[in-house]
Design a protein around this motif. Structure first.
Motif, PDB file in Angstrom:
ATOM      1  N   LEU A  17       0.842  -1.193   0.000  1.00  0.00           N
ATOM      2  CA  LEU A  17       0.000   0.000   0.000  1.00  0.00           C
ATOM      3  C   LEU A  17       0.879   1.246   0.000  1.00  0.00           C
ATOM      4  O   LEU A  17       1.584   1.519   0.974  1.00  0.00           O
ATOM      5  N   THR A  18       0.843   2.004  -1.083  1.00  0.00           N
ATOM      6  CA  THR A  18       1.645   3.225  -1.180  1.00  0.00           C
ATOM      7  C   THR A  18       0.728   4.438  -1.079  1.00  0.00           C
ATOM      8  O   THR A  18      -0.249   4.557  -1.824  1.00  0.00           O
ATOM      9  N   GLY A  19       1.036   5.319  -0.155  1.00  0.00           N
ATOM     10  CA  GLY A  19       0.225   6.516   0.029  1.00  0.00           C
ATOM     11  C   GLY A  19       0.795   7.366   1.146  1.00  0.00           C
ATOM     12  O   GLY A  19       1.936   7.186   1.568  1.00  0.00           O
ATOM     13  N   TRP A  20      -0.004   8.300   1.617  1.00  0.00           N
ATOM     14  CA  TRP A  20       0.426   9.138   2.735  1.00  0.00           C
ATOM     15  C   TRP A  20      -0.781   9.536   3.565  1.00  0.00           C
ATOM     16  O   TRP A  20      -1.914   9.534   3.096  1.00  0.00           O
ATOM     17  N   THR A  21      -0.525   9.850   4.831  1.00  0.00           N
ATOM     18  CA  THR A  21      -1.582  10.167   5.784  1.00  0.00           C
ATOM     19  C   THR A  21      -1.439  11.603   6.265  1.00  0.00           C
ATOM     20  O   THR A  21      -0.361  12.022   6.685  1.00  0.00           O
ATOM     21  N   ASP A  22      -2.519  12.348   6.182  1.00  0.00           N
ATOM     22  CA  ASP A  22      -2.566  13.712   6.712  1.00  0.00           C
ATOM     23  C   ASP A  22      -3.114  13.608   8.131  1.00  0.00           C
ATOM     24  O   ASP A  22      -4.315  13.630   8.353  1.00  0.00           O
ATOM     25  N   TYR A  23      -2.207  13.446   9.104  1.00  0.00           N
ATOM     26  CA  TYR A  23      -2.654  13.154  10.463  1.00  0.00           C
ATOM     27  C   TYR A  23      -3.089  14.421  11.200  1.00  0.00           C
ATOM     28  O   TYR A  23      -2.711  15.536  10.852  1.00  0.00           O
ATOM     29  N   ALA A  24      -3.884  14.225  12.234  1.00  0.00           N
ATOM     30  CA  ALA A  24      -4.486  15.345  12.959  1.00  0.00           C
ATOM     31  C   ALA A  24      -3.527  15.915  14.001  1.00  0.00           C
ATOM     32  O   ALA A  24      -2.634  15.224  14.498  1.00  0.00           O
ATOM     33  N   PHE A  25      -3.733  17.190  14.344  1.00  0.00           N
ATOM     34  CA  PHE A  25      -2.972  17.834  15.404  1.00  0.00           C
ATOM     35  C   PHE A  25      -3.802  17.864  16.687  1.00  0.00           C
ATOM     36  O   PHE A  25      -4.962  17.450  16.714  1.00  0.00           O
ATOM     37  N   SER A  26      -3.202  18.375  17.751  1.00  0.00           N
ATOM     38  CA  SER A  26      -3.839  18.312  19.070  1.00  0.00           C
ATOM     39  C   SER A  26      -5.196  18.998  19.104  1.00  0.00           C
ATOM     40  O   SER A  26      -6.149  18.482  19.699  1.00  0.00           O
ATOM     41  N   SER A  27      -5.315  20.167  18.485  1.00  0.00           N
ATOM     42  CA  SER A  27      -6.607  20.864  18.494  1.00  0.00           C
ATOM     43  C   SER A  27      -7.665  20.077  17.734  1.00  0.00           C
ATOM     44  O   SER A  27      -8.843  20.071  18.105  1.00  0.00           O
ATOM     45  N   ASP A  28      -7.254  19.386  16.645  1.00  0.00           N
ATOM     46  CA  ASP A  28      -8.188  18.530  15.909  1.00  0.00           C
ATOM     47  C   ASP A  28      -8.683  17.395  16.800  1.00  0.00           C
ATOM     48  O   ASP A  28      -9.875  17.075  16.833  1.00  0.00           O
ATOM     49  N   ASN A  29      -7.744  16.778  17.532  1.00  0.00           N
ATOM     50  CA  ASN A  29      -8.113  15.667  18.409  1.00  0.00           C
ATOM     51  C   ASN A  29      -9.026  16.129  19.544  1.00  0.00           C
ATOM     52  O   ASN A  29      -9.957  15.420  19.939  1.00  0.00           O
ATOM     53  N   LEU A  30      -8.754  17.328  20.079  1.00  0.00           N
ATOM     54  CA  LEU A  30      -9.595  17.858  21.150  1.00  0.00           C
ATOM     55  C   LEU A  30     -11.010  18.116  20.642  1.00  0.00           C
ATOM     56  O   LEU A  30     -11.993  17.760  21.296  1.00  0.00           O
ATOM     57  N   ALA A  31     -11.121  18.721  19.461  1.00  0.00           N
ATOM     58  CA  ALA A  31     -12.441  18.996  18.891  1.00  0.00           C
ATOM     59  C   ALA A  31     -13.207  17.699  18.642  1.00  0.00           C
ATOM     60  O   ALA A  31     -14.410  17.604  18.909  1.00  0.00           O
ATOM     61  N   ALA A  32     -12.502  16.675  18.145  1.00  0.00           N
ATOM     62  CA  ALA A  32     -13.151  15.386  17.904  1.00  0.00           C
ATOM     63  C   ALA A  32     -13.623  14.768  19.213  1.00  0.00           C
ATOM     64  O   ALA A  32     -14.735  14.236  19.305  1.00  0.00           O
ATOM     65  N   SER A  33     -12.772  14.857  20.243  1.00  0.00           N
ATOM     66  CA  SER A  33     -13.132  14.289  21.545  1.00  0.00           C
ATOM     67  C   SER A  33     -14.363  14.971  22.127  1.00  0.00           C
ATOM     68  O   SER A  33     -15.254  14.320  22.684  1.00  0.00           O
ATOM     69  N   GLN A  34     -14.436  16.296  21.984  1.00  0.00           N
ATOM     70  CA  GLN A  34     -15.588  17.033  22.503  1.00  0.00           C
ATOM     71  C   GLN A  34     -16.867  16.706  21.734  1.00  0.00           C
ATOM     72  O   GLN A  34     -17.968  16.934  22.232  1.00  0.00           O
ATOM     73  N   ASP A  96      -2.147   5.985  -3.278  1.00  0.00           N
ATOM     74  CA  ASP A  96      -1.720   6.284  -4.641  1.00  0.00           C
ATOM     75  C   ASP A  96      -1.560   5.016  -5.477  1.00  0.00           C
ATOM     76  O   ASP A  96      -1.842   5.009  -6.673  1.00  0.00           O
ATOM     77  N   LYS A  97      -1.104   3.934  -4.840  1.00  0.00           N
ATOM     78  CA  LYS A  97      -0.915   2.673  -5.563  1.00  0.00           C
ATOM     79  C   LYS A  97      -1.084   1.513  -4.595  1.00  0.00           C
ATOM     80  O   LYS A  97      -0.600   1.565  -3.460  1.00  0.00           O
ATOM     81  N   ILE A  98      -1.786   0.464  -5.047  1.00  0.00           N
ATOM     82  CA  ILE A  98      -1.943  -0.755  -4.258  1.00  0.00           C
ATOM     83  C   ILE A  98      -1.576  -1.935  -5.152  1.00  0.00           C
ATOM     84  O   ILE A  98      -2.073  -2.053  -6.276  1.00  0.00           O
ATOM     85  N   ALA A  99      -0.692  -2.788  -4.656  1.00  0.00           N
ATOM     86  CA  ALA A  99      -0.249  -3.945  -5.430  1.00  0.00           C
ATOM     87  C   ALA A  99      -0.234  -5.173  -4.526  1.00  0.00           C
ATOM     88  O   ALA A  99      -0.289  -5.068  -3.296  1.00  0.00           O
ATOM     89  N   VAL A 100      -0.154  -6.346  -5.162  1.00  0.00           N
ATOM     90  CA  VAL A 100      -0.108  -7.616  -4.436  1.00  0.00           C
ATOM     91  C   VAL A 100       1.154  -8.360  -4.846  1.00  0.00           C
ATOM     92  O   VAL A 100       1.452  -8.478  -6.039  1.00  0.00           O
TER      93      VAL A 100
END
Length: 264
Positions: A17-34, A96-100
């Motif tokens: 599995l080739t790709g990338w992750t746009d991970y969340a920051f602390s304020s994003d996590n706090l908003a999600a938790s609330q 972006d790309k998935i192979a087996v």
């Protein structure tokens, strides 16, 4: 994903599995938790004999920051004749790309190299280049326009830092934004024509952000450590400072930086 052409195949099966992750920051996590929400890492599911999706791998990991390839071993993990698989997560991930891969495992010899030289220096910031939503770094163009905030506190002095990188031992190179750690290794012998080298960089450490909802976002300290239960850690936990570690930190952590933000 339907790997139907692999139906009945029970040999070695790798999902690439080739790709990338746009991970969340602390304020994003706090908003999600609330909002009663929480992030969960990508898990992999297959169809069982009742035709239901069932999780077989709780976390396949994430490709952080830039395009990377995750290797997921599915050998012996299918629960029925179905070769359908799916990845379930609420991380913002771009595949972006998935192979087996079904090739047989070849002989692998592992050699561990210690850096011949490891140097810390002030460099600046690489120019950012946007590719859609992904941001890449143009290493050849350096910017020194003060675009990034920095912590107040004591950082590792510039120069040789090999001593701090010998083991996973809670003895850190403490670098500030705009620093660069350069590594060089002794050359390896030439291989026969039917062999080749694959290089993997092992790095163990922590990254701290200045998001206002992060732990102690205005200063370098407290230092993290491997056995901590959370960060910042509770009053009944403390950094495992031995006399040897204190001597090393006193020798290397001599670069004092005063940030331009008031304490929170």
């Amino acid at each position: 994903l339907n790997l139907d052409d692999k139906k009945g195949f029970d040999g070695r099966t790798l999902l690439l599995l080739t790709g990338w992750t746009d991970y969340a920051f602390s304020s994003d996590n706090l908003a999600a938790s609330q909002s009663g929400k929480s992030l969960f890492l990508p898990k992999l599911q297959v169809k069982n004999k009742r035709g239901e999706w069932q999780t077989i791998i709780d976390s396949i990991g994430i490709s952080v920051g830039r395009p990377q390839t995750l290797v997921v071993d599915l050998t012996g993990k299918f629960l029925s004749d179905s070769r359908e698989v799916r990845i379930v997560t609420n991380f913002k991930t771009f595949w972006d790309k998935i192979a087996v891969g079904t090739s047989k495992q070849t002989e692998v010899k592992t050699t561990e190299l210690k850096p011949a030289q490891a140097n810390l220096r002030e460099r600046g910031f690489s120019e950012e280049i946007k590719h859609g939503e992904m941001i890449a770094a143009n290493y050849d163009k350096v910017l020194n326009d003060g675009r990034w905030k920095y912590f107040s506190g004591a950082f590792t002095k510039l120069g040789a830092v090999n001593r701090l990188l010998e083991a996973v031992d809670d003895v850190f190179v403490i670098s500030k934004t705009g620093d660069e750690l350069t590594l060089s290794f002794d050359a390896l012998p030439e291989l026969p024509a039917n062999r080749k080298y694959t290089f993997l960089l092992f790095a163990d450490g922590y990254s701290k952000e200045m998001d206002i909802n992060s732990g102690s976002p205005d200063a370098v300290f407290p230092l993290p450590f491997k056995q901590m239960k959370k960060y910042p850690y509770a009053a009944n936990e403390q950094f495992p400072m031995s006399e040897e570690k204190r001597r090393i930190y006193d020798e290397y952590t001599t670069r004092t930086v005063k940030g331009f933000l008031p304490r929170i």
